[in-house]
Design a protein around this motif. Structure first.
Motif, PDB file in Angstrom:
ATOM      1  N   MET A 118     -14.873  15.169   7.059  1.00  0.00           N
ATOM      2  CA  MET A 118     -16.155  15.408   6.518  1.00  0.00           C
ATOM      3  C   MET A 118     -16.437  14.185   5.724  1.00  0.00           C
ATOM      4  SD  MET A 118     -17.335  17.859   3.381  1.00  0.00           S
ATOM      5  CE  MET A 118     -17.364  19.471   4.313  1.00  0.00           C
ATOM      6  N   SER A 119     -17.695  13.546   5.912  1.00  0.00           N
ATOM      7  CA  SER A 119     -18.155  12.330   5.375  1.00  0.00           C
ATOM      8  C   SER A 119     -18.120  12.328   3.893  1.00  0.00           C
ATOM      9  CB  SER A 119     -19.325  11.845   5.841  1.00  0.00           C
ATOM     10  OG  SER A 119     -20.425  12.826   5.490  1.00  0.00           O
ATOM     11  N   SER A 120     -18.126  11.090   3.034  1.00  0.00           N
ATOM     12  CA  SER A 120     -18.123  11.166   1.778  1.00  0.00           C
ATOM     13  C   SER A 120     -19.599  11.860   1.243  1.00  0.00           C
ATOM     14  CB  SER A 120     -17.879   9.669   1.222  1.00  0.00           C
ATOM     15  OG  SER A 120     -19.017   8.844   1.687  1.00  0.00           O
ATOM     16  N   SER A 121     -20.646  11.520   2.082  1.00  0.00           N
ATOM     17  CA  SER A 121     -21.985  11.903   1.380  1.00  0.00           C
ATOM     18  C   SER A 121     -22.261  13.495   1.650  1.00  0.00           C
ATOM     19  CB  SER A 121     -22.841  11.268   2.462  1.00  0.00           C
ATOM     20  OG  SER A 121     -22.773  11.713   3.754  1.00  0.00           O
ATOM     21  N   SER A 122     -21.430  14.228   2.844  1.00  0.00           N
ATOM     22  CA  SER A 122     -21.575  15.597   3.093  1.00  0.00           C
ATOM     23  C   SER A 122     -20.649  16.134   2.006  1.00  0.00           C
ATOM     24  CB  SER A 122     -21.191  15.940   4.421  1.00  0.00           C
ATOM     25  OG  SER A 122     -19.938  15.612   4.869  1.00  0.00           O
ATOM     26  N   SER A 123     -19.584  15.526   1.572  1.00  0.00           N
ATOM     27  CA  SER A 123     -18.633  16.013   0.458  1.00  0.00           C
ATOM     28  C   SER A 123     -19.366  16.056  -0.982  1.00  0.00           C
ATOM     29  CB  SER A 123     -17.199  15.247   0.415  1.00  0.00           C
ATOM     30  OG  SER A 123     -16.667  15.825  -0.173  1.00  0.00           O
ATOM     31  N   ALA A 124     -19.823  14.948  -0.987  1.00  0.00           N
ATOM     32  CA  ALA A 124     -20.632  14.964  -2.404  1.00  0.00           C
ATOM     33  C   ALA A 124     -21.754  16.228  -2.430  1.00  0.00           C
ATOM     34  CB  ALA A 124     -21.223  13.497  -2.636  1.00  0.00           C
ATOM     35  N   THR A 125     -22.537  16.303  -1.362  1.00  0.00           N
ATOM     36  CA  THR A 125     -23.624  17.463  -1.226  1.00  0.00           C
ATOM     37  C   THR A 125     -22.863  18.606  -1.415  1.00  0.00           C
ATOM     38  OG1 THR A 125     -25.035  15.976   0.134  1.00  0.00           O
ATOM     39  CG2 THR A 125     -25.324  18.309   0.157  1.00  0.00           C
ATOM     40  N   GLN A 126     -21.936  18.954  -0.842  1.00  0.00           N
ATOM     41  CA  GLN A 126     -21.258  20.329  -0.919  1.00  0.00           C
ATOM     42  C   GLN A 126     -20.741  20.474  -2.580  1.00  0.00           C
ATOM     43  OE1 GLN A 126     -17.308  21.121   0.723  1.00  0.00           O
ATOM     44  NE2 GLN A 126     -18.372  22.732   1.698  1.00  0.00           N
ATOM     45  N   THR A 127     -20.270  19.534  -3.167  1.00  0.00           N
ATOM     46  CA  THR A 127     -19.964  19.653  -4.462  1.00  0.00           C
ATOM     47  C   THR A 127     -21.029  19.787  -5.366  1.00  0.00           C
ATOM     48  OG1 THR A 127     -17.878  18.089  -4.075  1.00  0.00           O
ATOM     49  CG2 THR A 127     -18.499  18.342  -6.258  1.00  0.00           C
ATOM     50  N   LEU A 128     -22.109  18.920  -5.041  1.00  0.00           N
ATOM     51  CA  LEU A 128     -23.383  19.325  -5.859  1.00  0.00           C
ATOM     52  C   LEU A 128     -23.767  20.877  -5.791  1.00  0.00           C
ATOM     53  CD1 LEU A 128     -25.836  18.307  -7.525  1.00  0.00           C
ATOM     54  CD2 LEU A 128     -26.689  17.705  -5.808  1.00  0.00           C
ATOM     55  N   GLU A 129     -23.959  21.283  -4.386  1.00  0.00           N
ATOM     56  CA  GLU A 129     -24.323  22.497  -4.031  1.00  0.00           C
ATOM     57  C   GLU A 129     -23.455  23.648  -4.801  1.00  0.00           C
ATOM     58  OE1 GLU A 129     -25.118  25.651  -0.348  1.00  0.00           O
ATOM     59  OE2 GLU A 129     -24.498  23.341  -0.125  1.00  0.00           O
ATOM     60  N   ARG A 130     -22.151  23.545  -4.848  1.00  0.00           N
ATOM     61  CA  ARG A 130     -21.205  24.265  -5.521  1.00  0.00           C
ATOM     62  C   ARG A 130     -21.453  24.285  -7.052  1.00  0.00           C
ATOM     63  NH1 ARG A 130     -15.341  24.913  -2.628  1.00  0.00           N
ATOM     64  NH2 ARG A 130     -16.021  25.770  -0.733  1.00  0.00           N
ATOM     65  N   GLY A 131     -21.679  23.124  -7.615  1.00  0.00           N
ATOM     66  CA  GLY A 131     -21.987  23.025  -8.973  1.00  0.00           C
ATOM     67  C   GLY A 131     -23.084  23.697  -9.461  1.00  0.00           C
ATOM     68  N   LEU A 132     -24.171  23.660  -8.707  1.00  0.00           N
ATOM     69  CA  LEU A 132     -25.453  24.437  -8.830  1.00  0.00           C
ATOM     70  C   LEU A 132     -25.242  26.062  -8.938  1.00  0.00           C
ATOM     71  CD1 LEU A 132     -28.060  22.012  -7.195  1.00  0.00           C
ATOM     72  CD2 LEU A 132     -27.657  22.352  -9.520  1.00  0.00           C
TER      73      LEU A 132
END
Length: 260
Positions: A1-15
């Motif tokens: 998984m790319s760093s950008s998609s990983s960051a997006t998933q983390t943000l989504e989970r945080g929300l």
């Protein structure tokens, strides 16, 4: 998984974790957040630690429970203050609430819940502890069932399938009440839920379309302290006023370009 998609998933989970707090203002432990989100314990622990550091949640008296902190309120306040929907409809909704001695809400979908984006209540009636930002289960409330009924049939059935899957062993009862509500809406244009979301409370709701895009929303009237033998008279009193108010809301928001 790319760093950008990983960051997006983390943000989504945080929300998603922030959404799990809902509007009842009940402090939650990591274990309860695991149950509400479906995330692993380790993921929830990392997310709560980060959100505490950022000021979006905080520990309650230094214990194991968390509650929302002011960081999240700033975002919600900014939305409520600048949302053209609430600015236009609040006077109309307050007038309806005062005439009928009820609470009045306007809601949009948020996952399998309905999110209140506008809310007004009469000072003369006991109401549910709800406000702008409250989340109510779509499949178990009049306002959620009304919104579902307003969808195209294929899209509605996709939502219903997800609701039934989430309901588990309660799925047959949820399906029956959805079917009853849809039949009621077919016949009358509104549906009613009694003592479901909260004992001795009711909601009467209908769908409506907002703005140039015709965004589907739902509107309801409700209160607590219901005498069950008054249901028919109550509905007869509220239904025509609610329908008139919904038409006024649609007219007020007809030229709205932005999504609510």
């Amino acid at each position: 998984m790319s760093s950008s998609s990983s960051a997006t998933q983390t943000l989504e989970r945080g929300l998603q974790l922030l959404r799990a707090f809902r509007a009842e203002r009940t402090p939650l432990t990591n274990a309860e957040l695991v149950r509400r989100t479906g995330f692993s314990r380790s993921s929830v622990s990392r997310l709560t630690a980060t959100l505490v550091q950022l000021g979006y949640i905080r520990r309650v008296a230094g214990g194991p429970e968390f509650e929302l902190a002011p960081g999240g309120f700033r975002i919600g306040y900014a939305y409520a203050r600048t949302n053209p929907v609430t600015q236009r409809v609040h006077p109309l909704m307050q007038g309806l609430a005062d005439r009928l001695h009820v609470s009045v809400a306007l809601a949009v979908p948020d996952g399998l819940d309905m999110l209140y984006i506008a809310y007004r209540a009469s000072a003369q009636v006991a109401t549910l502890r709800l406000d702008v930002g409250s989340l109510l289960p779509m499949g178990r409330t009049a306002i959620g069932r009304a919104w579902l009924w307003g969808l195209p049939s294929q899209q509605r059935e996709r939502y219903v399938a997800a609701i039934l899957e989430a309901a588990g062993s309660d799925a047959p009862q949820v399906r029956q009440r959805l079917d009853d509500a849809f039949a009621d809406l077919d016949a009358t244009g509104v549906c009613m839920a009694v003592s479901e979301y909260q004992h001795n409370a009711y909601g009467i709701a209908l769908p409506l379309r907002v703005g140039r895009a015709g965004t589907l929303m739902a509107m309801n009237c409700g209160a607590v302290g219901l005498a069950l033998d008054d249901v028919g008279a109550l509905r007869q009193r509220i239904e025509p006023e609610l329908k008139d108010a919904a038409r006024e809301v649609e007219a007020l928001l007809r030229d709205l370009d932005a999504e609510p």
